[in-house]
Scaffold this motif. Structure first.
Motif, PDB file in Angstrom:
ATOM      1  N   UNK A  90     -41.008  19.171 -31.360  1.00 55.97           N
ATOM      2  CA  UNK A  90     -41.235  20.533 -31.031  1.00 55.97           C
ATOM      3  C   UNK A  90     -40.078  21.356 -30.926  1.00 55.97           C
ATOM      4  N   UNK A  91     -40.048  22.506 -31.308  1.00 55.06           N
ATOM      5  CA  UNK A  91     -38.681  23.495 -31.329  1.00 55.06           C
ATOM      6  C   UNK A  91     -39.128  24.501 -29.995  1.00 55.06           C
ATOM      7  N   UNK A  92     -38.483  24.844 -29.172  1.00 54.97           N
ATOM      8  CA  UNK A  92     -38.598  25.571 -27.954  1.00 54.97           C
ATOM      9  C   UNK A  92     -37.329  26.323 -28.000  1.00 54.97           C
ATOM     10  N   UNK A  93     -37.598  27.742 -27.748  1.00 55.27           N
ATOM     11  CA  UNK A  93     -36.375  28.454 -27.714  1.00 55.27           C
ATOM     12  C   UNK A  93     -36.425  29.208 -26.421  1.00 55.27           C
ATOM     13  N   UNK A  94     -35.581  29.062 -25.499  1.00 56.26           N
ATOM     14  CA  UNK A  94     -35.489  29.749 -24.313  1.00 56.26           C
ATOM     15  C   UNK A  94     -34.342  30.873 -24.096  1.00 56.26           C
ATOM     16  N   UNK A 142     -42.229  30.528 -25.890  1.00 56.19           N
ATOM     17  CA  UNK A 142     -40.898  29.826 -26.154  1.00 56.19           C
ATOM     18  C   UNK A 142     -41.223  29.046 -27.302  1.00 56.19           C
ATOM     19  N   UNK A 143     -42.233  28.188 -27.407  1.00 57.34           N
ATOM     20  CA  UNK A 143     -42.603  27.200 -28.432  1.00 57.34           C
ATOM     21  C   UNK A 143     -42.736  27.875 -29.711  1.00 57.34           C
ATOM     22  N   UNK A 144     -41.843  27.444 -30.651  1.00 56.36           N
ATOM     23  CA  UNK A 144     -41.899  28.425 -32.103  1.00 56.36           C
ATOM     24  C   UNK A 144     -42.683  27.497 -33.181  1.00 56.36           C
ATOM     25  N   UNK A 162     -35.233  20.074 -36.790  1.00 56.75           N
ATOM     26  CA  UNK A 162     -35.314  21.437 -36.472  1.00 56.75           C
ATOM     27  C   UNK A 162     -34.436  22.333 -36.986  1.00 56.75           C
ATOM     28  N   UNK A 163     -33.440  22.093 -36.941  1.00 57.54           N
ATOM     29  CA  UNK A 163     -32.190  23.050 -37.525  1.00 57.54           C
ATOM     30  C   UNK A 163     -32.324  23.286 -39.049  1.00 57.54           C
ATOM     31  N   UNK A 164     -32.844  22.382 -39.677  1.00 52.01           N
ATOM     32  CA  UNK A 164     -33.580  22.628 -41.064  1.00 52.01           C
ATOM     33  C   UNK A 164     -34.514  23.800 -41.190  1.00 52.01           C
ATOM     34  N   UNK A 165     -35.384  23.416 -40.523  1.00 53.49           N
ATOM     35  CA  UNK A 165     -36.678  24.258 -40.437  1.00 53.49           C
ATOM     36  C   UNK A 165     -36.398  25.671 -40.164  1.00 53.49           C
ATOM     37  N   UNK A 166     -35.392  25.678 -38.991  1.00 53.47           N
ATOM     38  CA  UNK A 166     -34.936  27.238 -38.486  1.00 53.47           C
ATOM     39  C   UNK A 166     -34.456  28.170 -39.677  1.00 53.47           C
ATOM     40  N   UNK A 167     -34.043  27.550 -40.687  1.00 53.30           N
ATOM     41  CA  UNK A 167     -33.672  28.252 -41.960  1.00 53.30           C
ATOM     42  C   UNK A 167     -34.633  29.000 -42.477  1.00 53.30           C
ATOM     43  N   UNK A 168     -36.078  28.659 -42.290  1.00 52.03           N
ATOM     44  CA  UNK A 168     -37.239  28.981 -42.853  1.00 52.03           C
ATOM     45  C   UNK A 168     -38.087  29.656 -41.835  1.00 52.03           C
ATOM     46  N   UNK A 169     -37.289  30.266 -41.002  1.00 52.12           N
ATOM     47  CA  UNK A 169     -38.069  31.179 -39.817  1.00 52.12           C
ATOM     48  C   UNK A 169     -39.056  32.105 -40.056  1.00 52.12           C
ATOM     49  N   UNK A 170     -40.262  32.123 -39.710  1.00 52.67           N
ATOM     50  CA  UNK A 170     -41.407  33.136 -40.141  1.00 52.67           C
ATOM     51  C   UNK A 170     -40.886  34.505 -39.351  1.00 52.67           C
ATOM     52  N   UNK A 171     -41.806  35.369 -39.764  1.00 49.93           N
ATOM     53  CA  UNK A 171     -41.589  36.832 -39.274  1.00 49.93           C
ATOM     54  C   UNK A 171     -41.778  36.848 -37.674  1.00 49.93           C
ATOM     55  N   UNK A 172     -41.081  37.806 -37.246  1.00 51.57           N
ATOM     56  CA  UNK A 172     -40.943  37.868 -35.777  1.00 51.57           C
ATOM     57  C   UNK A 172     -42.352  38.039 -35.212  1.00 51.57           C
ATOM     58  N   UNK A 173     -42.706  37.629 -34.038  1.00 55.29           N
ATOM     59  CA  UNK A 173     -43.959  37.510 -33.481  1.00 55.29           C
ATOM     60  C   UNK A 173     -44.819  38.685 -33.448  1.00 55.29           C
ATOM     61  N   UNK A 174     -44.188  39.832 -33.324  1.00 57.46           N
ATOM     62  CA  UNK A 174     -44.735  41.120 -33.222  1.00 57.46           C
ATOM     63  C   UNK A 174     -45.143  41.796 -34.868  1.00 57.46           C
ATOM     64  N   UNK A 175     -44.829  41.101 -35.831  1.00 55.58           N
ATOM     65  CA  UNK A 175     -44.830  41.242 -37.143  1.00 55.58           C
ATOM     66  C   UNK A 175     -46.079  40.577 -37.753  1.00 55.58           C
ATOM     67  N   UNK A 233     -45.583  21.092 -41.126  1.00 57.33           N
ATOM     68  CA  UNK A 233     -44.627  22.173 -40.401  1.00 57.33           C
ATOM     69  C   UNK A 233     -45.656  22.986 -39.745  1.00 57.33           C
ATOM     70  N   UNK A 234     -46.012  23.409 -38.501  1.00 52.56           N
ATOM     71  CA  UNK A 234     -46.989  24.094 -37.928  1.00 52.56           C
ATOM     72  C   UNK A 234     -46.307  25.324 -37.186  1.00 52.56           C
ATOM     73  N   UNK A 235     -46.302  26.456 -37.325  1.00 46.10           N
ATOM     74  CA  UNK A 235     -45.604  27.409 -36.811  1.00 46.10           C
ATOM     75  C   UNK A 235     -46.666  28.039 -35.822  1.00 46.10           C
ATOM     76  N   UNK A 236     -46.211  28.338 -34.636  1.00 50.24           N
ATOM     77  CA  UNK A 236     -47.181  28.948 -33.613  1.00 50.24           C
ATOM     78  C   UNK A 236     -46.710  30.417 -33.114  1.00 50.24           C
ATOM     79  N   UNK A 237     -48.085  31.008 -33.278  1.00 53.12           N
ATOM     80  CA  UNK A 237     -47.860  32.441 -33.249  1.00 53.12           C
ATOM     81  C   UNK A 237     -48.896  32.796 -32.158  1.00 53.12           C
ATOM     82  N   UNK A 238     -48.033  33.460 -31.028  1.00 55.35           N
ATOM     83  CA  UNK A 238     -48.671  33.879 -29.768  1.00 55.35           C
ATOM     84  C   UNK A 238     -49.109  35.313 -29.601  1.00 55.35           C
ATOM     85  N   UNK A 239     -50.041  35.837 -28.902  1.00 58.68           N
ATOM     86  CA  UNK A 239     -50.402  37.155 -28.574  1.00 58.68           C
ATOM     87  C   UNK A 239     -49.082  37.916 -27.611  1.00 58.68           C
TER      88      UNK A 239
END
Length: 359
Positions: free
Chosen positions: A167-171, A256-258, A277-290, A347-353
């Motif tokens: 899991x990738x978590x960003x605080x 916090x979990x991406x 995790x560092x490799x997958x971060x290069x393919x970061x999805x759109x921001x959560x509010x997009x 790879x599973x991207x988590x999108x939150x409300x």
């Protein structure tokens, strides 16, 4: 850059539980009127067949079930081995997916950790039973499995063998690569104890009087010589302590979990959890509010992330073989060790409300 790990390092597992006692699982029930903070899960999977002596087919398979019922998601990777490894991997995949699809009503009624864990164990138990009665010889063939079941924002990790979930978590203060599973190796203290207690032996293969390769589980000098302690199938080794019961972990997901990455050992043999995790971060999805846009460049990269990760792992395998750096990853014997394992990941991207703001 990264810290790890939540449940324990796969490099040096420490068994902290008291002998004979099982850690109690916290019981959690979400109120019926509580809004699920997890809005969606976007999954992308890829695989590539390995190569080397006696390598004729890809024995990996994977499963993606996005929102297969309301607020529930499931994804898994199966890593087959042995002469019937491909059949074991695909059959286990089919059996467990079918079990989930046929029990939709039962899944909706799962409201506690205990009932969810029991359901997952029943799915794997059913798969093992079907493998036994399939008519295919699984005496020395089977499959590892790493599976993720998410209901609302509660995530359960069911593991058998040496595949892995991260899991990738960003605080606000740090970025974390958190391993969500323990590898089931004969060198792990609690696994080793069970094998020895059941009459098995844990030794390396002896070649020309010299121990080679990883530690393996043996009944006698002839076999089975398996390098994992939990799998589906491998029926001969079930007599000496190998088990098919998955080890299940639980985590509550927050904003916090991406993303979560699961993969067969073809990934983890050449990349660390932090590197993945560092490799997958290069393919970061759109921001959560997009919104997810099929024409968006970032989203296109997101869709390619699994294939890119598999390609990166393959390149590392090729480089190790070219430079003869491969230390018996494929085969124990000197003339077998240069090759490449099957490589599979999801790879599973988590999108939150938006209203689930981090504290």
């Amino acid at each position: 850059m990264f810290l790890m790990n939540m449940f324990g390092s796969n490099n040096s597992y420490k068994n902290k539980k008291k002998k004979g006692k099982k850690k109690k699982i916290e019981t959690t029930a979400l109120a019926k009127n509580q809004v699920n903070p997890l809005k969606d899960v976007k999954m992308f999977g890829a695989f590539k067949m390995g190569y080397g002596p006696k390598k004729t087919e890809c024995q990996d398979s994977h499963c993606i079930m996005e929102k297969f019922i309301d607020e529930c998601h499931f994804f898994a990777v199966y890593d087959g081995h042995g002469s019937s490894g491909k059949e074991a991997s695909q059959a286990a995949n089919d059996y467990i997916q079918t079990y989930l699809e046929k029990n939709n009503k039962k899944i909706k009624g799962l409201t506690t950790d205990k009932t969810r864990e029991q359901f997952l164990r029943a799915a794997f138990k059913s798969a093992e039973s079907k493998l036994k009665s399939s008519g295919i010889d699984y005496s020395n063939s089977g499959t590892c499995s790493i599976a993720i079941f998410i209901q609302k924002n509660i995530c359960y990790i069911a593991n058998l063998g040496d595949s892995r979930a991260v899991l990738f978590r960003q605080t606000n203060k740090e970025k974390l690569a958190i391993e969500l599973s323990y590898d089931h190796k004969p060198t792990r203290p609690d696994e080793r104890e069970r094998i020895i207690r059941s009459g098995g032996k844990i030794e390396k293969l002896i070649h020309d009087g010299v121990p080679v390769g990883p530690y393996r589980v043996w009944a006698d000098d002839e076999g089975p010589g398996i390098a994992m302690t939990r799998t589906l199938g491998d029926l001969q080794a079930k007599k000496i302590g190998l088990i098919s019961e998955p080890e299940i972990q639980r985590i509550e997901l927050t904003r916090q979990d991406k993303f979560i990455v699961i993969g067969s050992d073809g990934v983890w043999d050449v990349m660390s959890s932090a590197e993945v995790v560092g490799f997958v971060l290069q393919y970061q999805p759109p921001a959560q509010n997009e919104k997810f846009d099929k024409n968006d460049k970032d989203n296109a990269n997101q869709e390619n992330v699994a294939s890119a990760l598999v390609a990166e792992c393959r390149a590392r395998w090729d480089d190790m073989n070219k430079n003869k750096k491969n230390s018996s990853k494929i085969g124990d014997l000197p003339y077998l060790k240069f090759g490449c394992d099957d490589i599979t990941c999801v790879v599973a991207y988590l999108e939150f409300n938006d209203d689930d703001a981090p504290k």
